[in-house]
Each structure stands twice: as structure tokens, then as C-alpha cells.
Write a protein that holds these residues in place. Structure first.
Motif, PDB file in Angstrom:
ATOM      1  N   SER A  95       0.825  -1.206   0.000  1.00  0.00           N
ATOM      2  CA  SER A  95       0.000   0.000   0.000  1.00  0.00           C
ATOM      3  C   SER A  95       0.861   1.257   0.000  1.00  0.00           C
ATOM      4  N   ALA A  96       1.938   1.234   0.790  1.00  0.00           N
ATOM      5  CA  ALA A  96       2.814   2.404   0.841  1.00  0.00           C
ATOM      6  C   ALA A  96       3.496   2.641  -0.500  1.00  0.00           C
ATOM      7  N   ILE A  97       3.904   1.576  -1.169  1.00  0.00           N
ATOM      8  CA  ILE A  97       4.627   1.720  -2.429  1.00  0.00           C
ATOM      9  C   ILE A  97       3.716   2.259  -3.530  1.00  0.00           C
ATOM     10  N   HIS A  98       2.443   1.816  -3.581  1.00  0.00           N
ATOM     11  CA  HIS A  98       1.580   2.163  -4.704  1.00  0.00           C
ATOM     12  C   HIS A  98       0.625   3.312  -4.414  1.00  0.00           C
ATOM     13  N   PHE A  99       0.273   3.552  -3.173  1.00  0.00           N
ATOM     14  CA  PHE A  99      -0.657   4.631  -2.858  1.00  0.00           C
ATOM     15  C   PHE A  99       0.042   5.962  -2.585  1.00  0.00           C
ATOM     16  N   LEU A 100       1.230   5.904  -1.978  1.00  0.00           N
ATOM     17  CA  LEU A 100       1.922   7.149  -1.648  1.00  0.00           C
ATOM     18  C   LEU A 100       2.259   7.994  -2.873  1.00  0.00           C
ATOM     19  N   PRO A 101       2.740   7.416  -3.975  1.00  0.00           N
ATOM     20  CA  PRO A 101       2.976   8.264  -5.159  1.00  0.00           C
ATOM     21  C   PRO A 101       1.711   8.938  -5.670  1.00  0.00           C
ATOM     22  N   VAL A 102       0.564   8.231  -5.615  1.00  0.00           N
ATOM     23  CA  VAL A 102      -0.698   8.834  -6.067  1.00  0.00           C
ATOM     24  C   VAL A 102      -1.083  10.000  -5.163  1.00  0.00           C
ATOM     25  N   LEU A 103      -0.968   9.801  -3.857  1.00  0.00           N
ATOM     26  CA  LEU A 103      -1.292  10.874  -2.918  1.00  0.00           C
ATOM     27  C   LEU A 103      -0.310  12.036  -3.027  1.00  0.00           C
ATOM     28  N   GLU A 104       0.941  11.727  -3.333  1.00  0.00           N
ATOM     29  CA  GLU A 104       1.927  12.789  -3.515  1.00  0.00           C
ATOM     30  C   GLU A 104       1.583  13.653  -4.724  1.00  0.00           C
ATOM     31  N   GLN A 105       1.176  13.006  -5.805  1.00  0.00           N
ATOM     32  CA  GLN A 105       0.794  13.758  -7.000  1.00  0.00           C
ATOM     33  C   GLN A 105      -0.464  14.587  -6.747  1.00  0.00           C
ATOM     34  N   TYR A 106      -1.385  14.038  -5.964  1.00  0.00           N
ATOM     35  CA  TYR A 106      -2.604  14.789  -5.620  1.00  0.00           C
ATOM     36  C   TYR A 106      -2.263  16.011  -4.775  1.00  0.00           C
ATOM     37  N   ALA A 107      -1.337  15.850  -3.838  1.00  0.00           N
ATOM     38  CA  ALA A 107      -0.926  16.991  -3.020  1.00  0.00           C
ATOM     39  C   ALA A 107      -0.274  18.075  -3.880  1.00  0.00           C
ATOM     40  N   LYS A 108       0.500  17.671  -4.890  1.00  0.00           N
ATOM     41  CA  LYS A 108       1.108  18.651  -5.781  1.00  0.00           C
ATOM     42  C   LYS A 108       0.052  19.381  -6.599  1.00  0.00           C
ATOM     43  N   ASP A 109      -0.993  18.652  -7.040  1.00  0.00           N
ATOM     44  CA  ASP A 109      -2.067  19.296  -7.793  1.00  0.00           C
ATOM     45  C   ASP A 109      -2.817  20.310  -6.930  1.00  0.00           C
ATOM     46  N   VAL A 110      -3.034  19.959  -5.664  1.00  0.00           N
ATOM     47  CA  VAL A 110      -3.695  20.889  -4.752  1.00  0.00           C
ATOM     48  C   VAL A 110      -2.851  22.147  -4.556  1.00  0.00           C
ATOM     49  N   GLU A 111      -1.541  21.949  -4.438  1.00  0.00           N
ATOM     50  CA  GLU A 111      -0.654  23.098  -4.264  1.00  0.00           C
ATOM     51  C   GLU A 111      -0.633  23.984  -5.500  1.00  0.00           C
ATOM     52  N   SER A 136      -5.135   0.218  -6.238  1.00  0.00           N
ATOM     53  CA  SER A 136      -5.642  -0.937  -5.489  1.00  0.00           C
ATOM     54  C   SER A 136      -5.328  -2.241  -6.215  1.00  0.00           C
ATOM     55  N   LYS A 137      -5.472  -2.229  -7.529  1.00  0.00           N
ATOM     56  CA  LYS A 137      -5.164  -3.423  -8.312  1.00  0.00           C
ATOM     57  C   LYS A 137      -3.679  -3.754  -8.225  1.00  0.00           C
ATOM     58  N   LYS A 138      -2.843  -2.722  -8.330  1.00  0.00           N
ATOM     59  CA  LYS A 138      -1.405  -2.951  -8.222  1.00  0.00           C
ATOM     60  C   LYS A 138      -1.024  -3.459  -6.830  1.00  0.00           C
ATOM     61  N   THR A 139      -1.709  -2.961  -5.794  1.00  0.00           N
ATOM     62  CA  THR A 139      -1.431  -3.428  -4.437  1.00  0.00           C
ATOM     63  C   THR A 139      -1.761  -4.909  -4.290  1.00  0.00           C
ATOM     64  N   PHE A 140      -2.918  -5.318  -4.820  1.00  0.00           N
ATOM     65  CA  PHE A 140      -3.302  -6.730  -4.745  1.00  0.00           C
ATOM     66  C   PHE A 140      -2.319  -7.610  -5.503  1.00  0.00           C
ATOM     67  N   LEU A 141      -1.951  -7.186  -6.708  1.00  0.00           N
ATOM     68  CA  LEU A 141      -0.992  -7.983  -7.480  1.00  0.00           C
ATOM     69  C   LEU A 141       0.376  -8.006  -6.795  1.00  0.00           C
ATOM     70  N   SER A 142       0.725  -6.912  -6.138  1.00  0.00           N
ATOM     71  CA  SER A 142       2.003  -6.874  -5.431  1.00  0.00           C
ATOM     72  C   SER A 142       2.011  -7.836  -4.249  1.00  0.00           C
ATOM     73  N   ILE A 143       0.887  -7.948  -3.545  1.00  0.00           N
ATOM     74  CA  ILE A 143       0.812  -8.890  -2.427  1.00  0.00           C
ATOM     75  C   ILE A 143       0.950 -10.325  -2.927  1.00  0.00           C
TER      76      ILE A 143
END
Length: 302
Positions: A95-111, A136-143
Motif C-alpha cells: 500500500s505504501a509503495i503504490h498509494f503514496l505516489p498517487v497521494l503525492e501527486q494529488y498533493a502537488k495538484d492541490v498546491e 488498489s489493483k497494483k497493491t493486490f498484485l504486489s501482495i
């Protein structure tokens, strides 16, 4: 306890004690009766054997031959990866590997949106939430992939036990967390403990990284062989992915080793565990972000 006398030399054999306190008591009583100075030489080659010498002379060859270290290898079962603790770690890591980049990009868009707002309130303060289904799909496949990696690790462990010397196998399969606690109990602290745990983690985590590298390369080769178009471009992409997998595994090993060393210096045991996994995750996220930036720059340049 057997007492042997050779001239002026008195040796007390304490090779099969019940507890360490029994060894100390028996040796002290024998030393007091003989009027000799007790000098302990614990047999560090075997955790269950202790030999006490009641003279300043060196041990005889017969006792020296018994000083062989016993490398106890604890094989884990094939189903150990389905332990709830292991599954929770895999979920958090993926979850940290695949969700954090998405949230980081969202934070940049907000800024960026906040910087572009002129204060008139015409623009929305928050952009639309990103689509989390791909992550979410990438997280499941990663597990699932991590479970395959752990199964591959079990295969490599049993293969190393058959073909490698027992000492090497013991080092590769050593529990890093327990090793940090044992070193701390022996009085190794601070920078010395950090240095030793970095070395231990590099070896103890190597078989895990090798398993991950093997699975990653197998997936890349499988995609290449199953692809209908095997042109130069497909081969170049496969070669690029293989190189990236090798770099990612190398950084993962370095990050896990450094994290385990720093964590052990702070709190041996739980600090080792958190540092090992935290360093692995941080290194993976860093390499994935750099790889994404590089691919984006390549596509934009074309």
C-alpha cells in the motif's frame, strides 16, 4: 563432574552442566578446595557446553577438539507466509509503495491549484480525487507477487542447505532481529552495534532480495515470451526493465541494511524490525519515483 590430575595441573570438566549457575558453583567450590585461582573459558563454540579450567595453562587437545560451533538452522514451513503478521506487513508495504505516489501527486495538484487561485473564489480549492482503482489493483498484485517471492525464498533456503556449507546457510537464514538482541546482550551498543548489524542485515536479507530479483526477472521474461510482437523495441523495453529490477533490488538491500543498523542502534529488536522494513520500503519508493520521472521525461522528449 570429573576431576583429572596431571602433575600440578588440575582440570575440572564441566562439559554437561544443567545450568550456568551450577557451573559457577561447582567450579568455585573446586577452586576453593584446591586453593587455586579460577579462570573461566566458556566454550563459545557451543551454547550448551561450558569448560572451566582451574589453572593458567591452556586446554588439552581433547577439550579443544570438542570446541565446534553448532549451526542450528531453523527451517520455516511452506505456509509460514500466511501468518497474519506477515500478511499485514505485506499489505502495509504494498500500500505504501503504490498509494503514496498517487497521494503525492494529488498533493502537488492541490498546491498548484492554490497557487493559481487569484483569491476570487472562482476556482475550486481541491481538485477531484484521483482514481485509486489502479493503485488498489497494483497493491493486490504486489501482495500476490510477494507471496510468490516468499515461496521462492523457501526454495532457495532448502537449496542452499543442500549445496552450500552449513555456516553459509546459517548466515543467510539468520534472524536479523534476534541477532541484534543477542549482540546487545553481549555489550555491543551504539556505533559498533550499528556497523555489525549493517553487515548482518546485508547477508541475512540477501536471500530475500535474491528471491525478489528472481521473480522480477521471471515476470519480465514471461511477458517478453508471451508477447506477440518480439521486435527490437520490445527487447529494448525488456532489457530496460531487467536493469531497473537489478537496480531496485540493490537499493532495497542497501536501504534495508542501513535501516536495520540505525534501528538496532536506537532500539535492538523492534528498532531492527522497523528499520529493516522501513529502509526497504523507502528505497523501493525512491527508485520507483525516479524510474517514473525518467520514463515521463523520455516520453515527453519523444
Amino acid at each position: 563432574m570429573a576431576t583429572l590430575s596431571h602433575g600440578g595441573k588440575l582440570v575440572v570438566d564441566l562439559a554437561v552442566p544443567k545450568t550456568v549457575s551450577h557451573v559457577h558453583a561447582a567450579a568455585a567450590a573446586a577452586a576453593a578446595a584446591a586453593g587455586l585461582t579460577l579462570r573461566y573459558t566458556p566454550n563459545t563454540r557451543c551454547e550448551s557446553d561450558f569448560v572451566g579450567y582451574l589453572s593458567t595453562n591452556e586446554a588439552s587437545d581433547a577439550y579443544a577438539k570438542q570446541g565446534k560451533k553448532q549451526y542450528v538452522i531453523q527451517q520455516k514451513s511452506w505456509t509460514s507466509m500466511f501468518d497474519p503478521k506477515i500478511l499485514l506487513i505485506l499489505l502495509m508495504r504494498s500500500s505504501a509503495i503504490h498509494f503514496l505516489p498517487v497521494l503525492e501527486q494529488y498533493a502537488k495538484d492541490v498546491e498548484k491549484l492554490g497557487d493559481a487561485d487569484d483569491g476570487m473564489g472562482e476556482n475550486d480549492m481541491f481538485p477531484p480525487m484521483p482514481d485509486l482503482k489502479p493503485a488498489s489493483k497494483k497493491t493486490f498484485l504486489s501482495i500476490v507477487r510477494d507471496l510468490v517471492v516468499m515461496t521462492t525464498r523457501r526454495v532457495l533456503e532448502r537449496t542452499s542447505e543442500v549445496y552450500l556449507p552449513r555456516r553459509w546457510t546459517w548466515k543467510l537464514m539468520k534472524n536479523v532481529q534476534d541477532s541484534a538482541i543477542r549482540k546487545y546482550q553481549r555489550g555491543v551498543v551504539g556505533l559498533a552495534l550499528c556497523t555489525k548489524m549493517i553487515q548482518t542485515s546485508f547477508v541475512g536479507h540477501a536471500i530475500t532480495v535474491l528471491s525478489e530479483f528472481t521473480v522480477a526477472e521471471s515476470i519480465i521474461l514471461g511477458k517478453l515470451l508471451s508477447s506477440k510482437t518480439k521486435n527490437r523495441k520490445a527487447l529494448a523495453i525488456a532489457r530496460r526493465d531487467m536493469i531497473f529490477a537489478a537496480i531496485r533490488c540493490t537499493f532495497s538491500l542497501c536501504g534495508a541494511g542501513l535501516g536495520a543498523g540505525i534501528g538496532s542502534a536506537i532500539k535492538p529488536g523492534i528498532g531492527t524490525f522497523l528499520g529493516l522494513n522501513g529502509g526497504d520500503i523507502a528505497a523501493s519508493i525512491f527508485i520507483l519515483s525516479m524510474y517514473k520521472r525518467w520514463t515521463d521525461a523520455t516520453h515527453n522528449g519523444q
